[in-house]
Design a protein around this motif. Structure first.
Motif, PDB file in Angstrom:
ATOM      1  N   SER A  94      13.708  19.925  43.971  1.00 13.90           N
ATOM      2  CA  SER A  94      13.846  20.665  42.717  1.00 13.90           C
ATOM      3  C   SER A  94      13.212  19.890  41.563  1.00 13.90           C
ATOM      4  N   PRO A  95      12.035  20.318  41.105  1.00 11.54           N
ATOM      5  CA  PRO A  95      11.374  19.596  40.009  1.00 11.54           C
ATOM      6  C   PRO A  95      11.950  19.980  38.658  1.00 11.54           C
ATOM      7  N   ILE A  96      11.739  19.120  37.695  1.00  6.43           N
ATOM      8  CA  ILE A  96      12.081  19.451  36.313  1.00  6.43           C
ATOM      9  C   ILE A  96      11.122  20.523  35.802  1.00  6.43           C
ATOM     10  N   LEU A  97      11.437  21.091  34.663  1.00  2.00           N
ATOM     11  CA  LEU A  97      10.440  21.906  33.978  1.00  2.00           C
ATOM     12  C   LEU A  97       9.229  21.024  33.686  1.00  2.00           C
ATOM     13  N   PRO A  98       8.012  21.519  33.873  1.00  5.72           N
ATOM     14  CA  PRO A  98       6.844  20.702  33.524  1.00  5.72           C
ATOM     15  C   PRO A  98       6.897  20.388  32.025  1.00  5.72           C
ATOM     16  N   THR A  99       6.886  19.101  31.696  1.00  5.69           N
ATOM     17  CA  THR A  99       7.191  18.712  30.312  1.00  5.69           C
ATOM     18  C   THR A  99       6.159  17.748  29.749  1.00  5.69           C
ATOM     19  N   PRO A 100       5.057  18.247  29.229  1.00  9.07           N
ATOM     20  CA  PRO A 100       4.150  17.367  28.492  1.00  9.07           C
ATOM     21  C   PRO A 100       4.707  17.118  27.090  1.00  9.07           C
ATOM     22  N   VAL A 101       4.978  15.865  26.786  1.00 11.10           N
ATOM     23  CA  VAL A 101       5.458  15.487  25.456  1.00 11.10           C
ATOM     24  C   VAL A 101       4.268  14.938  24.672  1.00 11.10           C
ATOM     25  N   ILE A 102       3.997  15.539  23.533  1.00  7.28           N
ATOM     26  CA  ILE A 102       2.815  15.200  22.756  1.00  7.28           C
ATOM     27  C   ILE A 102       3.217  14.506  21.464  1.00  7.28           C
ATOM     28  N   GLY A 103       2.626  13.359  21.221  1.00  8.15           N
ATOM     29  CA  GLY A 103       2.826  12.646  19.965  1.00  8.15           C
ATOM     30  C   GLY A 103       1.564  12.739  19.123  1.00  8.15           C
ATOM     31  N   VAL A 104       1.716  13.113  17.861  1.00  7.47           N
ATOM     32  CA  VAL A 104       0.574  13.199  16.941  1.00  7.47           C
ATOM     33  C   VAL A 104       0.788  12.232  15.790  1.00  7.47           C
ATOM     34  N   LEU A 105      -0.248  11.469  15.488  1.00  8.57           N
ATOM     35  CA  LEU A 105      -0.265  10.523  14.366  1.00  8.57           C
ATOM     36  C   LEU A 105      -1.045  11.138  13.222  1.00  8.57           C
ATOM     37  N   GLY A 106      -0.485  11.095  12.018  1.00 10.77           N
ATOM     38  CA  GLY A 106      -1.165  11.613  10.842  1.00 10.77           C
ATOM     39  C   GLY A 106      -1.256  10.561   9.753  1.00 10.77           C
ATOM     40  N   LEU A 107      -2.124  10.797   8.803  1.00  8.27           N
ATOM     41  CA  LEU A 107      -2.383   9.849   7.721  1.00  8.27           C
ATOM     42  C   LEU A 107      -2.229  10.551   6.383  1.00  8.27           C
ATOM     43  N   ILE A 108      -1.514   9.927   5.461  1.00  2.00           N
ATOM     44  CA  ILE A 108      -1.359  10.446   4.109  1.00  2.00           C
ATOM     45  C   ILE A 108      -1.771   9.363   3.122  1.00  2.00           C
ATOM     46  N   ALA A 109      -2.586   9.731   2.144  1.00  2.00           N
ATOM     47  CA  ALA A 109      -3.152   8.745   1.222  1.00  2.00           C
ATOM     48  C   ALA A 109      -2.082   8.116   0.343  1.00  2.00           C
ATOM     49  N   ASP A 110      -1.059   8.868  -0.014  1.00  4.88           N
ATOM     50  CA  ASP A 110      -0.026   8.363  -0.905  1.00  4.88           C
ATOM     51  C   ASP A 110       1.315   8.944  -0.480  1.00  4.88           C
ATOM     52  N   VAL A 111       2.206   8.093  -0.017  1.00 10.81           N
ATOM     53  CA  VAL A 111       3.491   8.572   0.490  1.00 10.81           C
ATOM     54  C   VAL A 111       4.338   9.222  -0.600  1.00 10.81           C
ATOM     55  N   HIS A 112       4.024   8.969  -1.861  1.00  5.49           N
ATOM     56  CA  HIS A 112       4.772   9.603  -2.944  1.00  5.49           C
ATOM     57  C   HIS A 112       4.514  11.112  -2.988  1.00  5.49           C
ATOM     58  N   GLN A 113       3.450  11.560  -2.328  1.00  7.97           N
ATOM     59  CA  GLN A 113       3.115  12.980  -2.318  1.00  7.97           C
ATOM     60  C   GLN A 113       3.616  13.692  -1.061  1.00  7.97           C
ATOM     61  N   ARG A 114       4.451  13.034  -0.311  1.00  6.97           N
ATOM     62  CA  ARG A 114       4.992  13.623   0.921  1.00  6.97           C
ATOM     63  C   ARG A 114       5.823  14.857   0.605  1.00  6.97           C
ATOM     64  N   THR A 115       5.931  15.723   1.601  1.00  6.20           N
ATOM     65  CA  THR A 115       6.726  16.943   1.453  1.00  6.20           C
ATOM     66  C   THR A 115       7.912  16.900   2.411  1.00  6.20           C
ATOM     67  N   SER A 164       0.840  -1.197   0.000  1.00  4.67           N
ATOM     68  CA  SER A 164       0.000   0.000   0.000  1.00  4.67           C
ATOM     69  C   SER A 164       0.871   1.241   0.000  1.00  4.67           C
ATOM     70  N   ASN A 165       0.372   2.312  -0.608  1.00  3.13           N
ATOM     71  CA  ASN A 165       1.044   3.609  -0.541  1.00  3.13           C
ATOM     72  C   ASN A 165       0.519   4.464   0.601  1.00  3.13           C
ATOM     73  N   LEU A 166      -0.451   3.922   1.347  1.00  4.30           N
ATOM     74  CA  LEU A 166      -0.986   4.623   2.510  1.00  4.30           C
ATOM     75  C   LEU A 166       0.134   4.817   3.523  1.00  4.30           C
ATOM     76  N   GLY A 167       0.254   6.020   4.059  1.00  5.89           N
ATOM     77  CA  GLY A 167       1.363   6.310   4.957  1.00  5.89           C
ATOM     78  C   GLY A 167       0.944   6.874   6.292  1.00  5.89           C
ATOM     79  N   LEU A 168       1.802   6.659   7.292  1.00 11.35           N
ATOM     80  CA  LEU A 168       1.612   7.188   8.635  1.00 11.35           C
ATOM     81  C   LEU A 168       2.728   8.173   8.935  1.00 11.35           C
TER      82      LEU A 168
END
Length: 756
Positions: A563-584, A469-473
């Protein structure tokens, strides 16, 4: 072992006043009293061990549950169609079309990685991979988000190489590409590094597996590595108390990983899943056997009996309490119907994976365990897995918050000549947070399996869903502790916005979110204010952007002493692309492309890399966030990619426009000529960290179509210059010219000079 006297349920009833070391195991007086109330007697030593790890902060989320509910309460209506499995399971699952589903999650292994950097980081990767595996998915890629103390600190020189070797070694041995992440240095992480590992897996949407023990008579099978003395109370204990400078003493608590054993276990599990031989599956991570048995029982028919002495051991001297608390790696637990047991065992034998029936599902509503015939555990499993203590911790705005926000840094000297701007640009490019991370990423295999189409230093990693498939994450992780310290609500939304934007710049439509929330002690009201505000900001942000939180992790007690660390929310985002050949990609690799700056640029330097690197200053307010603008900007970036209107795109974040231009020029080996827009201060133009912005390269023949697209979406787009393949520098008209070779030298030499 010969002198060990097992503490049975019968003994607990006979000797109700026996003193027990519950405080040493991390249980409060009221928690111990509640355990006695639940059982109607004192707990046995084995039961006490189980409650202590299952009710730990790391496993029970007792300080964060009341806040995390917002993620479920605020799930946007439009996101419910793609969300197949939400929070509460080992990992969330989303529908990506073509019959496929994707599961992904990020978790922390912070304290173990400080104590034993290599094994702590390695087993962090191993644990998150097994979480993905238990959903029925084949793990296909990993990422890591790392934070350390000052880059030139002696302890950073001890911790960072070991962590990187652990992440790379374990992932490489599993044959999984490491496609992205981040590395950040800040003094608050000295003594408490953050090692957050993400894994993504792919499966057919009708083949999801869940952690539940259903069907009386079904067998409970423990399979994989044997149980050892390493990792007894490991992550669950280390992550549930304030971390002091006593690493050597805590070393035995760190798990020891064997990636080759995990690779075999993965293939064994996938063959078992393909043959549909299990009704429930759970990995053994934090809290080990205590967690696996109680969560499976609690989510299923409700009862289970276990013969603990059947558990295969690496160390025959282990006593029941140690076996129950051990967090030895590469272990799984399955629930198998009697008719499938033979086939299940045959698959394990084929892969040379040790598999032992240690129990049976029943409808008693109790979890019971025996040791050589003596009953040592008899508890309601839900009280361990789902009915632990829930705290509404005191919340108080930090006493210094107003003063921190009031120090805007307006008096910080700014470069006001071309030569000073040039020197600032070079200094930023050479700073550890912005410098080339190839010394780290070159230790990771980014292209194994053959499906990687984008990897570091791209804005997001991208892989094909399958070879057919050319479907991409696309996946990106982001977080900025300085922004969050200045304003936790806005800081969390800025982390979300940046990860969302990073996915969109590659041409993928953002689809879902995972998070790893790294904070100090929940017993500190100021920390709980930071945490509650960050969770509220993230939940509101996801609701506004229309994407769900699928799961994640809370890591508290990230501090040394007070002594605490800097408050650090790490955010992961999942995206979908119909055709990986069109990636930028980010690379400027075409001559004469027009460069457009998208979004509005303002004088925003609170928490900026410039203030941090040049002045060592933190104060004021972080950049403003406009999530509606972020959503529309993402639409432009995704559509422009799909229509092939842009040849390159790069989001603007740390270091501002100049850093983005330099990274894209270095990646594409192309020069750049830009001009400062009329009315905009050159310093602000080059180094502002205003959010909601990107720089794109538009081929000459596509300028009209691209600007029309931006106009239709009401996204500001300013033509600031062009790429020039003959130019060997970044030329800022009327200000300075900086050769790309000089930038590359400053950018690429920093980490090798520090870490060899």
């Amino acid at each position: 072992m010969a002198n060990y006297n097992v503490d049975t349920v019968k003994d607990a009833k006979k000797n109700p006043k026996l003193e027990q070391p519950y405080a040493e195991l991390g249980l409060a007086d009221n928690e111990y009293a509640r355990i006695r109330e639940i059982l109607g007697r004192r707990p046995t030593s084995s039961e006490l061990a189980m409650y202590s790890v299952m009710w730990s902060e790391h496993c029970s989320y007792k300080s964060s549950k009341v806040h995390l509910r917002q993620f479920g309460d605020k799930v946007p209506a439009q996101a419910k169609d793609v969300l197949l499995v939400g929070m509460g399971e080992n990992a969330g699952v989303v529908d990506v079309g073509e019959g496929y589903a994707v599961t992904f999650k990020i978790e922390s292994h912070n304290h173990p990685s400080f104590v034993e950097p290599h094994q702590g980081a390695a087993t962090g990767v191993g644990g998150i991979v097994r979480d993905i595996l238990t959903m029925g998915a084949r793990p296909v890629a990993v990422m890591d988000s790392l934070r350390f103390g000052p880059a030139n600190a002696a302890d950073t020189a001890r911790v960072l190489p070991g962590v990187v070797a652990g992440v790379g070694g374990y992932g490489n041995c599993l044959g999984l590409p490491n496609i992205g992440g981040e590395v950040v240095f800040d003094p608050t992480y000295l003594g408490n590094p953050l090692v957050n590992a993400l894994c993504v897996g792919v499966l057919k949407k009708d083949e999801i597996k869940l952690a539940k023990a259903e069907g009386p008579g079904s067998k409970v099978v423990l399979f994989g590595a044997r149980t050892g003395g390493d990792g007894i109370g490991g992550a669950s204990v280390l992550a549930s108390a304030t971390f002091e400078a006593e690493g050597e003493r805590k070393r035995p608590a760190v798990q020891v990983g064997d990636p080759f054993a995990e690779k075999v276990l993965i293939e064994c599990c996938l063959e078992i899943f393909a043959a549909d031989l299990v009704t429930g599956i759970q990995d053994l991570g934090a809290a080990g056997l205590s967690c696996a048995t109680t969560e499976l029982a609690a989510a299923g028919t409700g009862g289970m009996s276990v013969d603990l002495d059947r558990a295969p051991l690496r160390d025959e001297t282990l006593v029941p309490e140690e076996i129950l608390m051990s967090e030895s790696q590469e272990r799984m637990m399955a629930v198998v119907t009697p008719e499938n047991l033979g086939a299940f065992m045959d698959v394990c034998k084929k892969w040379d994976v040790t598999a032992t029936v240690i129990g049976e599902v029943n409808n008693s509503g109790r979890l019971t365990m025996r040791w050589h015939g003596d009953k040592i555990v008899d508890v309601p499993p839900r009280t361990l897995a789902h009915e632990g203590p829930v705290y509404q911790r005191p919340i108080s705005r930090p006493y210094d918050q107003d003063a921190l926000n009031g120090e805007h840094g307006n008096g910080l000297p700014r470069p006001n000549t071309g030569e000073k701007l040039r020197a600032t640009a070079l200094r930023l490019m050479a700073s550890p947070n912005l410098a080339d991370k190839s010394w780290i990423t070159d230790q990771y295999d980014r292209y194994v399996l053959g499906n990687t189409v984008l990897a570091q230093p791209e804005d997001s990693g991208m892989i094909r869903v399958s070879e057919n498939s050319n479907l991409g994450l696309a996946l990106a992780t982001d977080g900025n502790g300085r922004y969050t310290r200045l304003d936790p609500y806005t800081g969390a939304q800025l982390a979300l916005a940046e990860a969302y934007r990073n996915v969109a710049t590659t041409g993928a439509k953002p689809l879902a979110v995972t998070n790893c929330l790294n904070f100090g002690s929940p017993e500190d009201p100021a920390v709980m204010w930071q945490f509650s505000e960050a969770v509220r900001g993230l939940a509101d942000g996801c609701q506004q952007l229309g994407i769900p939180v699928t799961g994640g992790n809370v890591s508290f007690y990230n501090q040394t002493g007070t002594s605490p660390i800097l408050p650090t929310p790490v955010i992961g985002v999942l995206g979908l692309i119909a055709d990986v050949h069109q990636r930028t990609p980010i690379a400027f690799n075409h001559d004469g492309d027009h460069l457009f700056l998208l979004g509005d640029t303002a004088d925003e330097f609170g928490g900026s890399e410039w203030a941090h690197v040049v002045h060592g200053f933190l104060g004021g307010k972080p950049p403003a966030v406009d999530l509606e603008r972020e959503r529309v900007l993402a639409e432009v970036l995704v559509e422009a990619s799909g229509r092939q209107l842009v040849s390159a795109a790069h989001d603007l974040s740390d270091g501002g426009l100049f850093v983005a231009l330099a990274e894209s020029a270095l990646r594409g080996k192309t020069g750049v000529r830009v001009s400062v827009p009329e009315g905009l201060d050159p310093f602000v133009f080059l180094f502002s960290e205003s959010a909601g912005r990107a720089v794109v390269a538009v081929p000459r023949g596509q300028v009209e179509a691209f600007t029309a697209l931006c106009g239709d979406k009401n996204v500001p787009a300013v033509n600031i210059g062009r790429t020039d393949i003959l130019e060997t520098a970044i030329d800022v008209a009327g200000q300075f010219r900086l050769p790309v070779s000089e930038i590359r030298r400053a950018w690429s030499e920093t980490l090798p000079a520090l870490f060899g």
